[in-house]
Design a protein around this motif. Structure first.
Motif: not given
Length: 470
Positions: A286-292
């Motif tokens: 699964f993907a991690v969103p909102r990565v900086i």
């Protein structure tokens, strides 16, 4: 093509973490690519009670594989915080003796429209950086990890004498290292899962040189976050201050503090380069969103350490870099602290975190896709490509794509529902969909999906399930 488990950068894939230290290599094919970074500048202006930070940005990254931060050679060294002498901030003239009589001292000339001299600006910058480091570093730790050797790993050199004196030699064990941040006053420390996932022993190194053991409390593969706890009840370093990752913007000041290469604590600075990146951690579907994305230098050993704003508050947890060499090339990636605020309390209480789950594969709608579906070219949303059997999506009535078209010479599925809003919140991309579901819903919640179906807007009520562990 994207899924709940994919990012909008399909080449961002997880893999081996055994080749490089600290941000170990995140590429099963040994991929790791870097982009050149534009030069940056920083000026910080101090007023009666405030500071102004400005900096120029960097070149955008294209589709690139990533590297995790893990495993440098371990050196039993730490550097306690130091106090900057008062003389270091005294005004200094940069003109040479030969120039003194003939050239104006520009260090005392007011900068344009600011009312402050350049020397005052430089002095304010020095004071800000030194004070930030001294206030935050007691809440940052270095980690030395003795772990089971992963398959295909290169066995590194043993720990230096004296670091792990009670651990007998074992050909099946390797060493890893990283950083962490103190979460609370109960000895809980947050780091990356990939730093401690296979740990047989964890040694925590504090900024004053104190070393103590820690145990794993909980781990979450889908966010690459983990919680460990200092076992010595007498050792309780101060917790770090948490910020709000929703408040940051590209161009904001960014600071990384950690223990790169296990050489002692250090600080680097830069700016927030971009927001809304997606990554997929190692051992997660699964993907991690909102990565900086940021350009504060992060190297092997920085994994799990904090990314800070100019107030010394955590806005992210450093986890990956994009690099061809395994060391920093200008693109660092951090898990947003607001995701950590959701995950960490559950890891402490239960050892794991349950995510809501829809059960779709999808992609962001761009002009070529919209036109191929006979929609206006400015249509945006998340196109449903596939729907899982007996999933929340299938039970709720979401439709998958059922046609193929050719875009730039490649076949592409189209014809499925396009999610344009959830609970009234606009969805303009697959990242928006992932972020909303992760941040604003829980398993068992019912969400109202607004979709475009054959060009007509319709609503669906979907009862969310629980994300499978694999």
């Amino acid at each position: 093509m994207l899924t709940e488990s994919d990012s909008e950068q399909p080449a961002y894939i997880a893999g081996d973490t055994t080749e490089y230290g600290g941000f170990g290599v995140f590429a099963p094919h040994k991929w790791s690519v870097r982009r050149s970074v534009a030069m940056k500048s920083l000026a910080i202006v101090i007023g009666a009670a405030g500071l102004l930070a400005t900096a120029c940005g960097e070149e955008n990254a294209t589709t690139l594989p990533q590297a995790e931060l893990t495993r440098p050679p371990v050196i039993n060294t730490s550097v306690p915080p130091t106090t900057v002498p008062a003389s270091d901030t005294a005004p200094v003239s940069y003109s040479t003796p030969a120039q003194a009589g003939s050239q104006e001292d520009t260090t005392q000339k007011p900068s344009a429209d600011s009312g402050f001299t350049f020397e005052q600006i430089a002095s304010a910058h020095d004071e800000l950086m030194s004070s930030l480091y001294e206030s935050v570093v007691p809440s940052v730790v270095g980690l030395r990890v003795l772990q089971l050797a992963a398959p295909d790993s290169n066995i590194p050199q043993p720990f230096p004498e004296g670091l792990l004196p009670e651990t007998p030699p074992d050909d099946a064990l390797t060493q890893a290292a990283g950083s962490g941040l103190v979460w609370d006053d109960k000895g809980h420390i947050v780091t990356n899962r990939h730093v401690v996932a296979y740990a047989e022993r964890i040694v925590v190194v504090l900024s004053d040189g104190t070393q103590t053991d820690a145990e794993v409390v909980g781990m979450d593969a889908d966010s690459d976050l983990a919680v460990i706890r200092v076992t010595d009840e007498a050792i309780r370093p101060p917790p770090i201050k948490l910020g709000d990752s929703d408040d940051i913007r590209p161009g904001n000041f960014a600071v990384a503090i950690g223990d790169p290469f296990s050489r002692g604590f250090s600080m680097t600075s830069g700016i927030i380069s971009a927001l809304g990146r997606t990554i997929r951690p190692e051992h997660s579907n699964f993907a991690v969103p909102r990565v900086i994305q940021h350009d504060a230098a992060t190297n092997p050993g920085n994994s799990g350490g904090p990314l800070l704003n100019r107030h010394g508050e955590v806005v992210g947890i450093n986890t990956q870099i994009i690099s061809r060499t395994g060391v920093f090339s200008g693109i660092g990636l951090a898990i947003p602290v607001n995701l950590a605020k959701l995950v960490i309390p559950s890891l402490i209480a239960e050892g794991h975190y349950e995510y809501p789950y829809i059960g779709i594969r999808g992609t962001s709608v761009f002009p070529d896709i919209a036109v191929a579906m006979n929609l206006p070219s400015d249509t945006r949303g998340a196109l449903v490509i596939a729907v899982g059997i007996d999933s929340a999506a299938s039970r709720g009535g979401l439709r998958a794509s059922d046609q193929l078209t050719v875009i730039d010479g490649a076949e592409f599925p189209i014809g499925g529902d396009i999610v344009v809003a959830i609970d009234g919140t606009p969805i303009r991309s697959m990242d928006d969909l992932l972020a909303y579901v992760v941040e604003h819903t829980r398993p068992g919640d019912t969400a109202e999906f607004t979709v475009l179906r054959d060009g007509t807007e319709t609503s669906l009520s979907i009862a969310l399930g629980t994300r499978p562990s694999r």
